[in-house]
Design an enzyme around this catalytic site. Structure first.
Site, mmCIF file in Angstrom:
data_model
loop_
_atom_site.group_PDB
_atom_site.id
_atom_site.type_symbol
_atom_site.label_atom_id
_atom_site.label_comp_id
_atom_site.label_asym_id
_atom_site.label_seq_id
_atom_site.Cartn_x
_atom_site.Cartn_y
_atom_site.Cartn_z
ATOM 1 N N PHE A 1 33.663 20.390 47.733
ATOM 2 C CA PHE A 1 33.074 19.964 47.165
ATOM 3 C C PHE A 1 33.378 19.011 46.145
ATOM 4 C CE2 PHE A 1 33.054 20.645 41.793
ATOM 5 C CZ PHE A 1 32.300 21.131 42.071
ATOM 6 N N ASP B 1 35.823 10.452 48.485
ATOM 7 C CA ASP B 1 36.514 11.172 47.163
ATOM 8 C C ASP B 1 37.411 11.498 46.999
ATOM 9 O OD1 ASP B 1 36.180 12.938 45.078
ATOM 10 O OD2 ASP B 1 34.456 14.603 45.640
ATOM 11 N N LYS C 1 37.307 11.819 36.587
ATOM 12 C CA LYS C 1 38.581 13.383 36.133
ATOM 13 C C LYS C 1 39.662 12.730 35.178
ATOM 14 C CE LYS C 1 38.231 17.350 39.616
ATOM 15 N NZ LYS C 1 37.725 18.593 37.754
HETATM 16 C C1 LIG Z 1 36.438 16.211 45.007
HETATM 17 C C2 LIG Z 1 35.408 16.499 43.574
HETATM 18 N N1 LIG Z 1 34.916 15.560 43.719
HETATM 19 C C3 LIG Z 1 33.082 15.899 42.643
HETATM 20 C C4 LIG Z 1 33.385 16.339 41.447
HETATM 21 C C5 LIG Z 1 32.697 17.014 40.562
HETATM 22 O O1 LIG Z 1 33.407 15.843 38.969
HETATM 23 P P1 LIG Z 1 32.556 15.890 37.994
HETATM 24 O O2 LIG Z 1 32.505 17.993 37.701
HETATM 25 O O3 LIG Z 1 33.298 15.206 36.898
HETATM 26 O O4 LIG Z 1 30.752 16.062 38.092
HETATM 27 C C6 LIG Z 1 34.872 16.666 41.531
HETATM 28 C C7 LIG Z 1 35.144 18.886 39.613
HETATM 29 O O5 LIG Z 1 35.435 19.310 40.246
HETATM 30 C C8 LIG Z 1 35.787 17.677 42.251
HETATM 31 O O6 LIG Z 1 36.768 18.277 42.483
#
Ligand SMILES: Cc1ncc(COP(=O)(O)O)c(C=O)c1O
Length: 397
Positions: A133, A217, A246
């Site tokens: 994700f 990520d 986050k």
């Molecule tokens: C690993 C990871 N990458 C990217 C995102 C996307 O972040 P955002 O919701 O701030 O766009 C999330 C969100 O949960 C995430 O857990």
């Protein structure tokens, strides 16, 4: 109409919400509009790592809001400069780009990687993993688990997928045309799956062999969540690009993409940008947050409390066959159940604890890194009782 009714009437129906309206937060506790108190073991999905309304972050935001909230990136601003120095220092990267969310951080990572690829005459794909994700933008839904991509065809081209933690599949996916490989060190929405040591090391080796970029990520794993400042630090490797967001702003929206010199050299003026990215208010909040994380030794705390939590969970669920697995790193822990977990989360809510279920049957625990052992004991007691109460096979209690 109350907040719930107004929101249901006017907001696009994209969220499956629980029926409470939260009005106040302090530390690990939040309160709803009826005055009910909750232990927040979700922390805004791994955002409120310092707890709610940390005084240093609140004070910094109040001060900065009275001085300078926003200017264009046509000009320099001091909070942005200070944050960039801090981020490069804690990550070992040479450059950063600031944005407003995790999805945007990943977009910046993809764009930078593609430019790097073009400059190196590569026409291949960016390899991603199944069940990843990376956000909700069109690019990021093209990279991850298919459930978030349904109905959004045509997706973005230029990605190919391999199974997570499968070293053979990764070897097969790599060619000399490969631009990059992207992964989360611990998959958040993917069910708290932890990358193995061998897999991460092989990823680094393959990227080196094929002059490809290793992108981590760290949107969810970063900022101390796993017991190290960044998840990749557990593996003794250095990535080429890191995406963060986050917990970075202590609740204030901010994200970033950090990278090494070969990636930075692929970017020129005009190559990327953001109106709000790196604005003084967000940057001041992020610097205050990261400084508090360091000053209060919360990264170390996440490691210690994470061990405590996993041990306690193992002990207290030993007699529960409905618990299939307990896994994670630091305070990013998943409890995999043999049945649908949403009822467990609802029952926990009734018992005063906020949590979340991902992948249908994995309870995700990502509390503030400030959480105490007493609160973790409460969390585990509430969770085990909720499992006992809602499990289809053993509806007792
Ligand atoms: C690993 C990871 N990458 C990217 C995102 C996307 O972040 P955002 O919701 O701030 O766009 C999330 C969100 O949960 C995430 O857990």
């Amino acid at each position: 109409m109350d907040a719930r009714q107004i929101t249901e009437k006017y907001h696009l129906p994209v969220y499956n919400r629980y029926p409470i309206t939260l009005v106040k937060g302090r530390g690990t506790t939040v309160w709803d509009s009826e005055g009910n108190e909750y232990l927040d073991a979700l922390a805004g999905i791994a955002v409120n790592s310092l707890g709610h309304c940390h005084p240093k972050v609140v004070g910094t935001i109040q001060k900065q809001a009275g001085e300078l909230m926003h200017i264009s990136n046509f000009y320099y601003n001091k909070p942005q400069a200070k944050l960039l120095q801090l981020l490069t220092d804690i990550s070992g990267m040479s450059h950063g780009f600031l944005c407003n969310s995790g999805g945007e951080a990943m977009e910046a990572a993809i764009k930078a990687a593609r430019r790097f690829g073009h400059q190196n005459d590569k026409e291949g794909a960016i390899i991603t993993v199944n069940n990843a994700f990376h956000g909700r933008t069109v690019a990021t839904i093209s990279m991850g688990m298919t459930q978030y991509a349904e109905g959004y065809d045509p997706l973005l081209k230029g990605f190919c997928k391999a199974d997570f933690n499968d070293i053979d599949a990764l070897n097969e996916a790599f060619t000399d045309q490969t631009i990059a490989f992207v992964l989360e060190p611990v998959q958040g929405s993917g069910g708290l799956q932890v990358a193995s040591q061998a897999y991460m090391q092989e990823a680094r080796r393959l990227c080196d062999e094929h002059n490809a970029l290793l992108i981590v990520d760290e949107v969810q794993t970063g900022m101390g969540r796993t017991g190290r400042m960044f998840g990749f630090e557990h593996y003794g490797i250095q990535p080429d690009i890191i995406a963060i967001a986050k917990a970075m702003g202590g609740g204030f929206p901010i994200g970033g993409m950090l990278c090494r010199p070969p990636v930075a050299r692929a970017m020129q003026p005009g190559a990327h940008g953001s109106t709000f990215g790196g604005n003084p208010l967000a940057c001041a909040a992020a610097t205050a947050t990261i400084t508090a994380l360091k000053d209060e030794k919360l990264v170390q705390n996440a490691s210690e409390k994470g061990h405590f939590l996993i041990n306690l969970l193992q002990d207290k669920t030993a007699d529960l066959p409905q618990v299939i697995d307990i896994r994670g790193k630091g305070l990013m822990v998943g409890v995999e159940l043999s049945f649908e977990g949403r009822t467990v989360v609802t029952e926990m809510l009734h018992r005063g604890v906020l949590s979340n279920c991902t992948q249908g049957n994995v309870i995700r625990l990502v509390p503030p890194l400030t959480i105490s052992e007493t609160e973790l004991k409460t969390l585990v007691e509430v969770l085990t009782n909720a499992i006992r109460k809602t499990s289809p096979s053993q509806a007792t209690n």
